[in-house]
Design an enzyme around this catalytic site. Structure first.
Site, mmCIF file in Angstrom:
data_model
loop_
_atom_site.group_PDB
_atom_site.id
_atom_site.type_symbol
_atom_site.label_atom_id
_atom_site.label_comp_id
_atom_site.label_asym_id
_atom_site.label_seq_id
_atom_site.Cartn_x
_atom_site.Cartn_y
_atom_site.Cartn_z
ATOM 1 N N LYS A 1 74.369 -9.540 -26.030
ATOM 2 C CA LYS A 1 75.329 -10.532 -26.541
ATOM 3 C C LYS A 1 74.597 -11.262 -27.666
ATOM 4 O O LYS A 1 73.826 -12.187 -27.425
ATOM 5 C CB LYS A 1 75.723 -11.498 -25.426
ATOM 6 C CG LYS A 1 77.132 -12.043 -25.553
ATOM 7 C CD LYS A 1 77.383 -12.865 -26.796
ATOM 8 C CE LYS A 1 76.907 -14.290 -26.645
ATOM 9 N NZ LYS A 1 77.007 -15.036 -27.937
ATOM 10 N N GLU B 1 63.282 -17.632 -22.749
ATOM 11 C CA GLU B 1 62.486 -18.136 -23.875
ATOM 12 C C GLU B 1 63.319 -19.221 -24.540
ATOM 13 O O GLU B 1 64.376 -18.940 -25.106
ATOM 14 C CB GLU B 1 62.145 -16.993 -24.839
ATOM 15 C CG GLU B 1 61.129 -16.045 -24.213
ATOM 16 C CD GLU B 1 60.767 -14.846 -25.070
ATOM 17 O OE1 GLU B 1 61.287 -14.735 -26.192
ATOM 18 O OE2 GLU B 1 59.976 -14.027 -24.595
ATOM 19 N N CYS C 1 61.531 -21.227 -33.277
ATOM 20 C CA CYS C 1 61.190 -21.897 -32.014
ATOM 21 C C CYS C 1 59.736 -22.331 -31.991
ATOM 22 O O CYS C 1 59.387 -23.318 -31.365
ATOM 23 C CB CYS C 1 61.464 -20.950 -30.850
ATOM 24 S SG CYS C 1 60.627 -19.372 -31.035
ATOM 25 N N GLU D 1 63.917 -31.653 -29.692
ATOM 26 C CA GLU D 1 63.916 -30.547 -30.658
ATOM 27 C C GLU D 1 65.051 -30.753 -31.668
ATOM 28 O O GLU D 1 66.201 -30.920 -31.278
ATOM 29 C CB GLU D 1 64.119 -29.216 -29.934
ATOM 30 C CG GLU D 1 64.082 -28.030 -30.892
ATOM 31 C CD GLU D 1 64.364 -26.695 -30.208
ATOM 32 O OE1 GLU D 1 65.366 -26.586 -29.480
ATOM 33 O OE2 GLU D 1 63.582 -25.747 -30.414
HETATM 34 P P1 NAD Z 1 71.950 -21.359 -27.798
HETATM 35 O O1 NAD Z 1 71.353 -21.640 -26.465
HETATM 36 O O2 NAD Z 1 72.993 -22.255 -28.300
HETATM 37 O O3 NAD Z 1 72.590 -19.899 -27.825
HETATM 38 C C1 NAD Z 1 71.827 -18.749 -27.497
HETATM 39 C C2 NAD Z 1 72.767 -17.685 -26.994
HETATM 40 O O4 NAD Z 1 73.313 -18.081 -25.740
HETATM 41 C C3 NAD Z 1 73.957 -17.399 -27.923
HETATM 42 O O5 NAD Z 1 74.186 -16.013 -27.951
HETATM 43 C C4 NAD Z 1 75.086 -18.135 -27.219
HETATM 44 O O6 NAD Z 1 76.360 -17.614 -27.502
HETATM 45 C C5 NAD Z 1 74.720 -17.918 -25.764
HETATM 46 N N1 NAD Z 1 75.290 -18.887 -24.830
HETATM 47 C C6 NAD Z 1 75.565 -20.188 -25.040
HETATM 48 N N2 NAD Z 1 76.061 -20.750 -23.930
HETATM 49 C C7 NAD Z 1 76.101 -19.788 -22.987
HETATM 50 C C8 NAD Z 1 76.545 -19.751 -21.634
HETATM 51 N N3 NAD Z 1 77.020 -20.830 -21.011
HETATM 52 N N4 NAD Z 1 76.439 -18.586 -20.966
HETATM 53 C C9 NAD Z 1 75.947 -17.478 -21.574
HETATM 54 N N5 NAD Z 1 75.534 -17.456 -22.852
HETATM 55 C C10 NAD Z 1 75.609 -18.598 -23.556
HETATM 56 O O7 NAD Z 1 70.705 -21.268 -28.808
HETATM 57 P P2 NAD Z 1 70.781 -21.072 -30.391
HETATM 58 O O8 NAD Z 1 71.303 -22.333 -30.989
HETATM 59 O O9 NAD Z 1 71.423 -19.787 -30.688
HETATM 60 O O10 NAD Z 1 69.229 -20.910 -30.758
HETATM 61 C C11 NAD Z 1 68.377 -21.978 -31.040
HETATM 62 C C12 NAD Z 1 67.528 -22.316 -29.827
HETATM 63 O O11 NAD Z 1 66.799 -21.155 -29.432
HETATM 64 C C13 NAD Z 1 66.472 -23.369 -30.089
HETATM 65 O O12 NAD Z 1 66.420 -24.227 -28.989
HETATM 66 C C14 NAD Z 1 65.175 -22.566 -30.178
HETATM 67 O O13 NAD Z 1 64.001 -23.276 -29.874
HETATM 68 C C15 NAD Z 1 65.431 -21.492 -29.190
HETATM 69 N N6 NAD Z 1 64.584 -20.326 -29.435
HETATM 70 C C16 NAD Z 1 63.548 -20.067 -28.577
HETATM 71 C C17 NAD Z 1 62.716 -18.979 -28.799
HETATM 72 C C18 NAD Z 1 61.562 -18.674 -27.906
HETATM 73 O O14 NAD Z 1 60.986 -17.598 -28.031
HETATM 74 N N7 NAD Z 1 61.175 -19.555 -26.988
HETATM 75 C C19 NAD Z 1 62.952 -18.150 -29.906
HETATM 76 C C20 NAD Z 1 64.015 -18.456 -30.761
HETATM 77 C C21 NAD Z 1 64.831 -19.536 -30.503
#
Ligand code: NAD
Length: 484
Positions: free
Chosen positions: A176, A252, A286, A388
């Site tokens: 997804k 992550e 991240c 963040e």
């Molecule tokens: P997000 O959590 O908003 O979304 C991530 C994914 O989860 C998307 O595909 C979204 O559609 C899905 N999602 C959202 N709600 C959901 C639910 N209730 N059930 C199932 N899926 C759901 O994150 P984002 O805004 O896309 O990314 C930014 C975040 O990601 C930042 O917090 C960043 O630090 C983190 N990040 C972490 C790493 C790491 O390796 N630790 C790497 C990259 C990004």
């Protein structure tokens, strides 16, 4: 209008629920994405399950590895298409995506194919009362159907970081991608077919989180394990979903990473590394730095140098070779980052540079642009220092002693990464070890060896992936005990 379809059982699948994909550069609609509903997610999970029992499940490791090499080659062969799609979805500079995102997307298949090919299993000889003895050996089997939920900041790179090891271990996946960046995951379907990956092994369902493809996938009883990259709050929801059926999760999540600059550092290297760690990918990494601590004798000079370089950053479109920074991913994210820019002022920050929206001219006026921003003068309790932001901004604070900076840098709910700048080797080791993070860089940032463990401490994550550590998540290891 470009149509972005789901990919199920080796074929592209349309739905009648379309949502718009907007350009981060201009705000205009660049594609329509076909949202998967429960029926499409059911079909994708069923395809993935059937593929486990099909040719994929019966393939030898050597055959699987050859096909994953072919996937890596396929990404390289269609490099320009992946690059164009990634830049259109994210607005990031081509120079960045062509050096990081797309090559790493290919490398993730090659590296994990090599890991699976080369890593032995354990073996123990065991004594028995009758003197005959027994042998024990480990045997790894795939966990099954893996649900892969991805963010938008490094779309192909972070998605293949999960899909590469999952497939290398013999699993099948339903991906997804983020609703903001659907294109490269969809394009990879063609490469999978060209590389001879059997239908159903790699599936893609598009959509949002709650009440959409994300929720339908992570709550689906046919999914055996879930690997997620994204915000900590989303990770918590996914962890609850995974509790149904006691399914394993790898999470992550967010970060609020510190850079610690000691006064004996290589000054130019520290500035260069901090510039990248704060502003690369418009601060949407991240592992990026949002808190900088500089030892007092160097403080004024460091702030002045970072300000000068931040102001020299050229904001622009991906194709312009001079572009140093693109826009944020979306207007929604721009609102969030700008709310922190306002909050910093309310909390009493001194704005060293930036703090608002740049004038990008009429053509780009609808894009999600923000200025590179640096603050000083905030107390450690400020929300801007604790939360963040995920934008091109940092706060710089002075410190005097190693103990003091360790206490400040560790006083955060997140624990993903840090960057330490010093020429004192003993101190580098001490600080690197005492930082409560999953990854401590010394005199570098974003230098990655994919064989090493990667993941977050505290609220930044659960589990480690990378190299052999990925095998722990993507396989079930059974012990075979044979009495001789
Ligand atoms: P997000 O959590 O908003 O979304 C991530 C994914 O989860 C998307 O595909 C979204 O559609 C899905 N999602 C959202 N709600 C959901 C639910 N209730 N059930 C199932 N899926 C759901 O994150 P984002 O805004 O896309 O990314 C930014 C975040 O990601 C930042 O917090 C960043 O630090 C983190 N990040 C972490 C790493 C790491 O390796 N630790 C790497 C990259 C990004």
């Amino acid at each position: 209008m470009k149509q972005i379809l789901n990919f199920i059982q080796g074929e592209y699948a349309a739905t009648d629920r379309l949502f718009d994909k907007h350009s981060p550069l201009t705000g205009e609609v660049v594609a329509q994405v076909h949202e998967a509903g429960r029926a499409e997610v059911d079909a994708a999970v069923a395809a993935a399950r059937a593929a486990l029992a099909g040719p994929w499940g019966r393939m030898s490791v050597a055959e699987r590895v050859e096909r994953l090499y072919a996937v890596a080659d396929g990404i390289h062969r269609r490099f320009e298409e992946f690059l164009a799609a990634e830049c259109q979805d994210t607005g990031k500079p081509r120079s960045l995506a062509s050096h990081i995102d797309i090559p790493r997307g290919a490398a993730n298949f090659k590296v994990f194919a090599d890991v699976v090919k080369n890593v032995p299993t354990e073996f123990f000889e065991t004594a028995t009362p009758d003197g005959r003895g027994a042998i024990n050996y480990g045997w790894r089997t795939p966990v099954g159907v893996v649900g892969v939920v991805c963010p938008w900041n490094l779309p192909l790179l972070l998605m293949t970081w999960k899909v590469g090891p999952a497939l290398a271990c013999g699993n099948t996946v339903v991906v997804k991608p983020s609703e903001e960046t659907p294109q490269t995951a969809a394009l990879l379907g063609e490469v999978m077919n060209e590389a001879g990956i059997p239908p159903g092994v790699y599936n893609v369902v598009h959509g949002f989180g709650p009440d959409s493809a994300g929720e339908f996938l992570t709550t689906h009883p046919g999914v055996d394990a879930i690997t997620f990259t994204g915000e900590t709050r989303t990770g918590e929801v996914i962890m609850k979903a995974a509790a149904q059926g006691a399914r394993p999760v790898s999470l992550e999540m967010g970060g609020k990473n510190a850079a610690i600059v000691f006064d004996d550092c290589d000054f130019d290297a520290a500035i260069e590394g901090t510039m990248r760690s704060v502003f690369a990918n418009c601060g949407q990494v991240c592992l990026g730095t949002e808190r900088v601590y500089v030892q007092r004798p160097l403080f004024e000079r460091f702030v002045a140098a970072l300000k000068q370089q931040a102001e020299a950053l050229k904001l622009g479109v991906p194709d312009d070779a001079a572009t140093g920074m693109g826009p944020l991913i979306s207007k929604e994210h721009q609102d969030k980052v700008l709310s922190y820019y306002r909050l910093a002022a309310e909390e009493g920050a001194t704005v060293v540079t930036g703090g608002g929206v740049p004038d990008m001219g009429a053509q780009l006026a609808g894009g999600a642009w923000v200025q590179p921003t640096i603050w000083t003068g905030l107390p450690e309790t400020a929300r801007v220092i604790k939360e963040e932001i995920f934008g091109p901004c940092c706060h710089i604070a002075p410190f005097d002693t190693e103990e003091e900076v360790l206490a400040k840098a560790n006083d955060n709910a997140y624990g993903l990464a840090c960057a330490i700048w010093t020429r004192d080797l003993a101190r580098a080791h001490r600080v690197a070890q005492r930082m409560q993070v999953g990854l401590s860089w010394v005199n570098s940032w974003f230098l990655r060896d994919l064989r090493t463990p990667f993941g977050g401490a505290k609220q930044s994550g659960i589990g480690r992936e990378g190299g052999v550590h990925s095998l722990e998540f993507y396989t079930e290891q059974k012990n075979v005990c044979i009495k001789l």
